[in-house]
Design an enzyme around this catalytic site. Structure first.
Site: not given
Ligand SMILES: Nc1ncnc2c1ncn2[C@@H]1O[C@H](COP(=O)(O)OP(=O)(O)O)[C@@H](O)[C@H]1O
Ligand SMILES: O=C(O)[C@H]1O[C@H](OP(=O)(O)O)[C@H](O)[C@@H](O)[C@@H]1O
Ligand SMILES: [Mg+2]
Length: 373
Positions: A132-135, A140-141, A185
């Protein structure tokens, strides 16, 4: 490319067995269990990789060097102008292409600096992700980490870049894009499994990395992941606190130290299977984040996810900088049922966490530096 299957890597070799034709690597979402966000502040964290979500990057040899955009994660195609604007307003302008570009740049420059020879063949690089994007699940990593692994194998330099250095290079790719982030991360995603990380200043300055210890994944009690469609930009969330820390703000400095100590205490709690203690530490972790960042920066919906869990007596905290929450029900299955009901009523998704085992392969293990603790 659909994210499917469970194998973290795939290399199809050409007929003559020499150079790989297609290379694919997966990197999994991670949960910061304790100590985050002190990883960006010479602290300590305990994090785990989860099988529930992953990003996958595919490298195929090609005559031109191609970085391929994703049809939905990069905004190249919209159903209408209002869809385009809505997407920009909710998730921002950027997708994964910039992450792939930055990975190529950082990888190449590092190899050059280290005198690591890279052959001249070209490739195309594409990605997919179901994180899930940007949660705050490290979407991102995961993209950067999977791309980095593809490059290691395409250029056959896995044995030349130490495992403990890779998370920093992966972080450098995001730093190059101006994204404020920490190392946890990337460490979790490079190593897999359950990790205790100590980013003390001495090691960071002397060695250029922290001290990373893989822990037995069976020490983790059943955990649940709660998340909502509520993308937040981790760089934006982090920047003001980072600035205060750089400016010597005493409250931020002492709170970050306390957050780091939670991971140290948490390691002992896990090893001793003292899960009541683990619950206390998780709750304190979020309470300290709330004091440092403030409710406005964390967002009402994110705070509500934590509180929904606490109302049924579960321990809860953010997995990362916001958007998803990790919950632990010390009272067992009946409490899990109550938590599931409460999340459904509140409109949040909830999943039992599935931990990924270690991702290190034979070469990675062979070239790891001996640990000095
Ligand atoms: N699911 C995704 N698909 C494409 N790009 C992504 C995705 N998630 C993150 N990114 C890229 O990474 C940048 C930083 O994301 P970040 O806020 O760190 O999210 P996360 O918490 O998932 O790591 C975004 O601005 C975007 O460029
Ligand atoms: O705030 C945190 O706990 C983490 O935030 C970032 O992760 P993200 O998944 O993008 O929210 C950051 O990269 C981590 O280092 C922090 O610990
Ligand atoms: Mg991120």
């Amino acid at each position: 490319m659909e994210p499917n299957g469970s194998s973290p890597s795939l290399t199809k070799t050409e007929e003559n067995g020499s150079s790989p034709a297609i290379i694919e690597h997966k990197a999994f979402a991670r949960i910061g269990l304790l100590g985050n966000p002190s990883d960006g502040y010479y602290g300590r964290t305990i994090s785990l990789n989860i099988e529930n979500f992953w990003a996958i990057v595919r490298l195929e040899p090609s005559s031109d060097l191609l970085i391929l955009s994703h049809p939905t994660h990069d905004l190249v195609k919209s159903t209408s102008l209002s869809h385009l604007v809505n997407r920009l307003e909710n998730e921002g302008y950027y997708g994964g292409v910039r992450l792939l570009l930055a990975t190529c740049k950082v990888f190449t420059n590092y190899c050059k600096e280290q005198g690591i020879h890279l052959h001249n063949n070209n490739f195309s690089l594409s990605y997919d992700t179901n994180i899930p994007r940007q949660t705050g699940l490290s979407g991102s990593s995961a993209i950067v980490c999977a791309a980095f692994s593809c490059l290691l194998d395409f250029y056959k330099v896995r044995d030349k870049i130490a495992v403990e250095i890779r998370p920093q290079l992966i972080l450098n790719a995001e730093k190059d894009l101006g994204i404020v982030a920490g190392l946890q991360d990337r460490v979790a995603q490079v190593y897999g499994g359950l990790l205790y990380m100590d980013f003390n200043k001495e090691s960071m300055d002397k060695l250029g990395h922290g001290i990373y210890t893989q822990l037995d994944t069976s020490l983790i009690p059943p955990l649940h992941l709660i998340y909502a469609e509520n993308p937040s930009d981790s760089g934006k969330v982090h920047s003001p606190v980072r600035q205060r820390w750089l400016d010597g703000d005493k409250f931020i400095i002492s709170s970050m130290e306390e957050v780091a100590n939670l991971a140290l205490e948490g390691k002992t709690a896990l090893l001793e299977k003292d899960y009541a203690k683990l619950a206390t530490l998780m709750n304190r972790n979020f309470d300290l984040r709330r004091l440092m960042f403030g409710d406005a920066a964390l967002g009402a919906l994110n705070i509500e996810m934590v509180e929904v869990a606490r109302r049924v007596g579960a321990a809860s905290k953010f997995t990362g900088s916001g958007g998803a929450v990790v919950a632990f029900c010390p009272d067992g299955p009946s409490q899990v049922d109550a938590l599931t009901d409460a999340c459904k009523k509140a409109g949040f998704s909830i999943l039992p966490v599935k931990v990924v085992p270690s991702l290190l392969n034979e070469i990675d293990i062979r070239i790891q530096s001996p640990k000095v603790e």
